[in-house]
Design a protein around this motif. Structure first.
Motif, mmCIF file in Angstrom:
data_model
loop_
_atom_site.group_PDB
_atom_site.id
_atom_site.type_symbol
_atom_site.label_atom_id
_atom_site.label_comp_id
_atom_site.label_asym_id
_atom_site.label_seq_id
_atom_site.Cartn_x
_atom_site.Cartn_y
_atom_site.Cartn_z
ATOM 1 N N GLU A 149 0.921 -1.181 -0.092
ATOM 2 C CA GLU A 149 0.122 -0.136 0.021
ATOM 3 C C GLU A 149 0.941 1.396 0.057
ATOM 4 N N ALA A 152 2.255 1.460 -3.479
ATOM 5 C CA ALA A 152 1.414 1.874 -4.698
ATOM 6 C C ALA A 152 0.963 3.417 -4.423
ATOM 7 N N LEU A 178 2.491 -5.998 -6.802
ATOM 8 C CA LEU A 178 2.326 -4.780 -7.097
ATOM 9 C C LEU A 178 1.336 -4.385 -8.261
ATOM 10 N N LYS A 181 -2.264 -4.814 -8.051
ATOM 11 C CA LYS A 181 -2.917 -3.950 -7.283
ATOM 12 C C LYS A 181 -3.749 -2.881 -8.125
ATOM 13 N N ASP A 183 -4.832 0.125 -7.430
ATOM 14 C CA ASP A 183 -4.646 1.591 -7.005
ATOM 15 C C ASP A 183 -3.217 1.953 -7.409
ATOM 16 N N PHE A 184 -2.447 0.720 -8.110
ATOM 17 C CA PHE A 184 -1.134 1.068 -8.455
ATOM 18 C C PHE A 184 -1.043 1.313 -10.013
ATOM 19 N N HIS A 186 1.902 2.292 -12.718
ATOM 20 C CA HIS A 186 3.180 2.015 -12.665
ATOM 21 C C HIS A 186 3.584 3.415 -13.831
#
Length: 293
Positions: A149, A152, A178, A181, A183-184, A186
């Protein structure tokens, strides 16, 4: 407006243009790779470069940063929430005027915060955006919810990896988890890798090239290379003596490279890939994510 909506409103308000500190999250796929040592020494190098630096020890329940500095703080993050301490009370001053917030005992209480306590914490931590130019978050090791979290929610990440097979596979597993997720993003995050405890510059570069190629091919995540730190007894000795290697052994390869990293980060600051979030918005999203579970 209930407490949940109040917190979401605070998050939205953080999107408004204002001065925010630069937040750099230092992480790794496994423990024991030198992550906290890099966080502390990098913080000192940035402070010497004229930046106001605060390190947040986010390995809740442990106390890596304070042990490494040999300083026992009077208060920690739990005291801010539960015992009426101010932000000034919980920021401990370390060498070269760095500040750090301890993730010491009692922080496990954060798993059960009420929404009022979350709103209060975010309000208090928002003051850090005015008190610091750079906030370094030293995460716990491994692929825990808390680590994921924090990453992220970050726009700048330093991934520390060693040549050990477990470190490499765990670093890839961290990136893979990751990527899953929701809410991530990149595309919005700058991920820079440090090859630590290698025998040569060539080995460090090769380590990055191999891991970066796999991460890009299968996860479509781009990583940048910050540099290499060689295996040196001086670094271990500094940890044993509870003193930063940068100050004990300023002429070591480790110290020279840390100064190079700080210089690169200072120069890269003028070309951010996205608008800076700030610590209050970051912690808001972190705690909202935990609270939804």
């Amino acid at each position: 407006m209930d407490q949940a909506e109040r917190l979401r409103e605070m998050v939205r308000n953080q999107d408004a243009p204002k001065r925010t500190a630069r937040v750099i999250t230092v992480t790794s796929g496994k423990g024991g790779v030198g992550k906290s040592s890099i966080s502390v020494n990098l913080g000192i190098a940035l402070s010497q470069a004229g930046k106001r630096v605060v390190i947040l020890d986010a390995d809740f329940g442990l106390a890596n940063v304070e042990v490494m500095l040999g300083i026992r703080p009077r208060s920690n993050l739990a005291d801010l929430i539960f015992r009426g301490k101010s932000l000034s009370d919980i920021i401990t001053r370390g060498p070269e005027n760095i500040g750090f917030i301890s993730g010491g005992s009692g922080i496990q209480e954060m798993n059960n915060l009420t929404r009022d306590q979350i709103v209060y914490l975010v309000q208090k931590l928002s003051e850090l955006d005015q008190r610091a130019d750079v906030i370094i978050i030293d995460t716990g090791a491994g692929i825990t919810d808390a680590v994921l979290e924090f990453i992220a929610a970050s726009s700048e990440v330093l991934l520390v990896t060693t040549p050990e097979p477990t470190s490499i596979t765990d670093a890839y597993a961290l990136m893979k988890t990751l990527k899953r997720k929701a809410d991530f993003s990149h595309e919005d995050a700058v991920i820079r890798m440090i090859s630590n405890r290698v025998s040569s510059e060539e080995e460090g570069r090769e380590l990055f090239d191999k891991l970066s190629a796999v991460v890009h091919k299968f996860l479509h995540i781009k990583m940048d290379y910050l540099g290499t730190l060689l295996q040196e007894d001086m670094v271990s000795k500094a940890v044993i003596h509870q003193k930063p290697a940068l100050l004990l052994y300023p002429n070591s390869h480790f110290s020279k490279k840390i100064y190079e990293f700080a210089d690169v980060l200072c120069k890269k600051e003028v070309e951010p890939r996205k608008e800076r979030r700030g610590i209050a918005q970051m912690i808001s999203r972190f705690l909202l994510s935990r609270n939804r579970k």
